[in-house]
Scaffold this motif. Structure first.
Motif, short mmCIF file in Angstrom:
data_model
loop_
_atom_site.label_atom_id
_atom_site.label_comp_id
_atom_site.label_asym_id
_atom_site.label_seq_id
_atom_site.Cartn_x
_atom_site.Cartn_y
_atom_site.Cartn_z
N LYS A 38 -5.69 -1.54 -3.77
CA LYS A 38 -6.98 -0.96 -4.17
C LYS A 38 -7.03 0.54 -3.86
N GLY A 39 -6.49 0.91 -2.71
CA GLY A 39 -6.47 2.32 -2.35
C GLY A 39 -5.66 3.15 -3.32
N ALA A 40 -4.52 2.60 -3.78
CA ALA A 40 -3.69 3.32 -4.74
C ALA A 40 -4.42 3.52 -6.05
N SER B 13 -5.33 10.08 -0.87
CA SER B 13 -4.59 9.05 -0.12
C SER B 13 -4.83 9.17 1.38
N ALA B 14 -5.09 10.40 1.84
CA ALA B 14 -5.28 10.61 3.27
C ALA B 14 -6.49 9.87 3.81
N TRP B 15 -7.38 9.40 2.93
CA TRP B 15 -8.51 8.58 3.38
C TRP B 15 -8.11 7.12 3.59
N MET B 16 -6.96 6.72 3.11
CA MET B 16 -6.65 5.28 3.07
C MET B 16 -5.37 4.88 3.79
N ILE B 17 -4.40 5.77 3.89
CA ILE B 17 -3.15 5.42 4.56
C ILE B 17 -2.74 6.53 5.51
N ASN C 226 0.82 -1.21 0.00
CA ASN C 226 0.00 0.00 0.00
C ASN C 226 0.85 1.26 0.00
N ALA C 227 1.91 1.26 0.79
CA ALA C 227 2.80 2.43 0.84
C ALA C 227 3.44 2.65 -0.54
N LEU C 228 3.91 1.58 -1.16
CA LEU C 228 4.53 1.70 -2.48
C LEU C 228 3.52 2.15 -3.53
N GLY C 229 2.33 1.56 -3.50
CA GLY C 229 1.31 1.92 -4.47
C GLY C 229 0.88 3.38 -4.35
N HIS C 230 0.60 3.83 -3.13
CA HIS C 230 0.17 5.21 -2.92
C HIS C 230 1.31 6.19 -3.22
#
Length: 438
Positions: free
Chosen positions: A169-171, A324-328, A123-127
């Protein structure tokens, strides 16, 4: 950072404390950091922890004193993302540039992760990389020459493949949101309506084709766990009003396999609300509002492609971060302060020192620093800016003024920040109680 401030202090125009209070974001950032110190307590150690954040913000806001410098800053940002994407896909292509990434990816069941401190989970890499897709287009492709377009598409392709491999999915949603804002920006109203209808139909259909997107439901264990944490954070915000203190909120949930475990909040708004309460979240949202208003309302001249390109790039960065602030959890990452600082620098450029000019004449750079003069038609004067037209009114001779008239926070701004704040709280509450599958 010390070298950066030494350079600012030694620059030809010098440095004065009042230089730190030239844009609405400056006041909001100071209030935000001050609230963190006040609500957290342990004033000495908390102040020390806030100094780097203030440093990154003000070093960025003050040092990017020309379009050329801001262009260099964004060049570094885009190229840095391309390098991260190349490091990521190297694992898939068999020449691992970050040793240990293959084993890390296997531990996430094939979802790509990079064995670095920042990008050590999918997730960190994707976002982190997904913003390269719209940002790379505006920076290297939009109204550029053939060579840069080829390089731009190559970098965007590397980023797209990297994000695809993360299966985040978040990304995917973050990238779609940032791209949508860029596509709708400055389009005619009927074009915006058409594009929005396409995005809400064919766009959502295309998103469902991406890996793991078919399971975007509250019944999924990962999403269910996040919503439980959001409820804990919401209760903490309501119960304390001022929050539990910077980085003090902890979410613990009971699992069948591991028992009681500590989990991240998986959302910057949620993280800030639980840590810093209603006032902290209000200021956090207010800084994003100031960034959006600066970028959306600035009006570079039509023949100033560099100014327009910077505007589009900043809008993409702010939109991507807000999504992104909604997801990570990125609330306390330095990119928040970098982005806010860059928008504050752009605000300074758009409201630079001006002289009267009814015909938008060019003004020698030697007049930089001249005090603003009351006038209807104005141009900025600053090193490296060029004859970028600027004005402080609304209409002149039937033509809209160029530049940026907004200089300070007013009652309308406080009202809009309040509306944005309550919209965030409402969405937070609605999502954690009524999650709907798309």
């Amino acid at each position: 950072m010390l070298l950066a401030f030494f350079g600012i202090w030694r620059r030809p125009q010098g440095f004065k404390i009042k230089d730190c209070l030239k844009s609405p974001s400056d006041y909001l950032v100071l209030a935000y950091l001050g609230w963190i110190i006040w609500t957290t307590g342990d004033y000495v150690s908390t102040t020390k922890a806030m100094i780097p954040f203030a440093g990154f913000y003000f070093a960025t806001a003050l040092s990017l004193s020309s379009l050329k410098k801001m262009g260099t800053f964004l060049n570094c940002w885009v190229v840095g993302l391309i390098v991260v994407a190349i490091f990521g896909i190297s694992t898939e292509l068999g020449f691992e540039l970050a040793p240990g990434s293959s084993r890390l990816t296997e531990s996430f069941f094939g979802r790509l992760a990079l064995n670095t401190w920042i990008y050590n989970n999918p997730n960190a890499l994707g976002h982190g990389v997904v913003i390269l897709l719209p940002l790379g287009y505006y920076w290297f492709v939009w109204k550029r020459g053939l060579t840069l377009r080829v390089l731009g598409f190559a970098g965007i392709s590397a980023g797209a493949y990297c994000v695809y491999l993360t299966q985040s999915k978040g990304a995917y949603l973050c990238g779609a949101a940032a791209a949508a804002v860029g596509l709708l920006f400055k389009k005619a109203r009927y074009v915006q309506v058409f594009l929005l209808s396409v995005m809400l139909t064919a766009g959502i259909g295309a998103l469902k084709l991406l890996p793991r997107m078919e399971s975007l439901s509250a019944k999924e264990d990962g999403i269910e766990g996040r919503l439980m944490i959001w409820q804990l954070a919401y209760n903490a915000m309501q119960g304390t009003f001022s929050g539990e203190g910077w980085k003090r909120f902890e979410a613990w949930i009971e699992t069948e396999q591991y028992g009681l475990i500590k989990k991240a909040t998986h959302g910057s708004y949620v993280n800030v609300g639980a840590d810093l309460g209603y006032p902290g979240l209000f200021l956090f949202v207010g800084i994003l509002y100031a960034c959006f208003r600066t970028v959306l309302q600035a009006r570079p001249s039509e023949d100033d492609l560099e100014g327009q390109r910077i505007q589009k790039a900043l809008l993409t960065l702010v939109s991507g971060y807000a999504a992104s602030a909604w997801m990570i959890d990125r609330a306390y990452h330095t990119d928040y302060f970098f982005i806010a600082g860059a928008c504050a620098a752009y605000h300074r450029l758009m409201t630079a020192a001006v002289v009267p000019s009814s015909e938008h004449m060019e003004v020698p750079a030697s007049t930089a620093g001249a005090a603003p003069v009351e006038s209807r038609a104005l141009v900025p004067v600053g090193p490296g800016n060029g004859p970028l037209e600027l004005a402080v009114g609304s209409e002149a001779g039937g033509e809209p003024f160029l530049g940026l008239a907004w200089r300070r926070i007013g009652l309308v701004d406080l009202t809009l920040i309040t509306v944005s704040f309550y919209a965030v709280v409402y969405c937070w509450h609605y999502l954690m109680t009524n999650f709907i599958q798309i």
